[in-house]
Scaffold this motif. Sequence first.
Motif, mmCIF file in Angstrom:
data_model
loop_
_atom_site.group_PDB
_atom_site.id
_atom_site.type_symbol
_atom_site.label_atom_id
_atom_site.label_comp_id
_atom_site.label_asym_id
_atom_site.label_seq_id
_atom_site.Cartn_x
_atom_site.Cartn_y
_atom_site.Cartn_z
ATOM 1 N N THR A 38 0.759 -1.174 -0.011
ATOM 2 C CA THR A 38 -0.106 0.035 -0.097
ATOM 3 C C THR A 38 0.805 1.340 -0.011
ATOM 4 N N VAL A 40 3.155 4.532 -0.983
ATOM 5 C CA VAL A 40 2.988 5.144 -2.177
ATOM 6 C C VAL A 40 4.490 5.025 -3.057
ATOM 7 N N ILE A 69 -4.961 2.122 -7.055
ATOM 8 C CA ILE A 69 -4.788 2.482 -5.481
ATOM 9 C C ILE A 69 -3.843 4.000 -5.652
ATOM 10 N N LEU A 70 -3.289 3.872 -6.214
ATOM 11 C CA LEU A 70 -2.485 5.328 -6.452
ATOM 12 C C LEU A 70 -3.556 6.441 -6.959
ATOM 13 N N SER A 73 -5.893 7.413 -3.895
ATOM 14 C CA SER A 73 -5.063 8.004 -2.797
ATOM 15 C C SER A 73 -4.573 9.424 -2.861
ATOM 16 N N TYR A 84 0.402 13.255 -2.495
ATOM 17 C CA TYR A 84 0.382 12.001 -1.914
ATOM 18 C C TYR A 84 1.033 11.959 -0.472
ATOM 19 N N PRO A 88 -1.870 5.389 1.142
ATOM 20 C CA PRO A 88 -3.041 5.810 0.762
ATOM 21 C C PRO A 88 -4.056 6.309 1.524
ATOM 22 N N THR A 89 -3.982 7.714 1.976
ATOM 23 C CA THR A 89 -5.142 8.151 2.833
ATOM 24 C C THR A 89 -5.461 9.272 2.183
ATOM 25 N N PRO A 90 -6.315 9.295 1.353
ATOM 26 C CA PRO A 90 -6.782 10.425 0.536
ATOM 27 C C PRO A 90 -7.450 11.712 1.453
ATOM 28 N N TYR A 95 1.265 15.438 3.402
ATOM 29 C CA TYR A 95 1.958 14.919 2.043
ATOM 30 C C TYR A 95 3.373 15.363 1.831
ATOM 31 N N SER A 100 4.881 12.310 -3.458
ATOM 32 C CA SER A 100 4.071 12.604 -4.701
ATOM 33 C C SER A 100 4.660 12.132 -5.997
ATOM 34 N N ALA A 103 4.220 8.827 -6.737
ATOM 35 C CA ALA A 103 2.750 8.318 -7.331
ATOM 36 C C ALA A 103 2.949 8.856 -8.841
#
Length: 169
Positions: A38, A40, A69-70, A73, A84, A88-90, A95, A100, A103
């Motif tokens: 999971t 990034v 997943i990317l 997220s 990012y 993955p916790t949008p 960040y 980032s 990703a």
Amino acid sequence: RHAARTALAVLALLNAGESSSDPRIKSAVDFMMKTPTTGVYALGLRCSVWLMLPPSPAARAAMQHDAEILMASMKLKGIARGMYDYIPTPKTLSYSHSRSQYAVLGMWAAAQSGMEIPDQYWQVVEAAWKQHQNPNGGWGYLHPSQTTAELSVTPGMTAVGGASLLNTR
């Protein structure tokens, strides 16, 4: 952490000309295929590896999985929009530009493999990197308003910012 390190090593070896059919590479790819991931960094690196492998249903499915997943997220709100975090916790606003860029590299690899990445994704990412550029033209680890003077711009993050903008094209 093992998935990211393995993906980085495999990517380096493939870029150096090693064959994906080498038993050592195949073993590492099998490990990556079987290891739930999971993070990034790992997902972005794995997408880059999947792109370099000979086309196969397994590589295509792995690319699709990791890219989804990317995509899901990416930060959607506030100053972090288009960026990012490690995991993955949008919904959180945490960040960094370092996280980032991995990703973005992964999503670029997915697009290069033939996956349809919505134009809006690239527009949001491009706008974010432009918004996060320091007035002097460089990038640091965070938006210029969130950093101290000594961390506001680094050569490495400036290269990352430029490369990320190139990937959005």
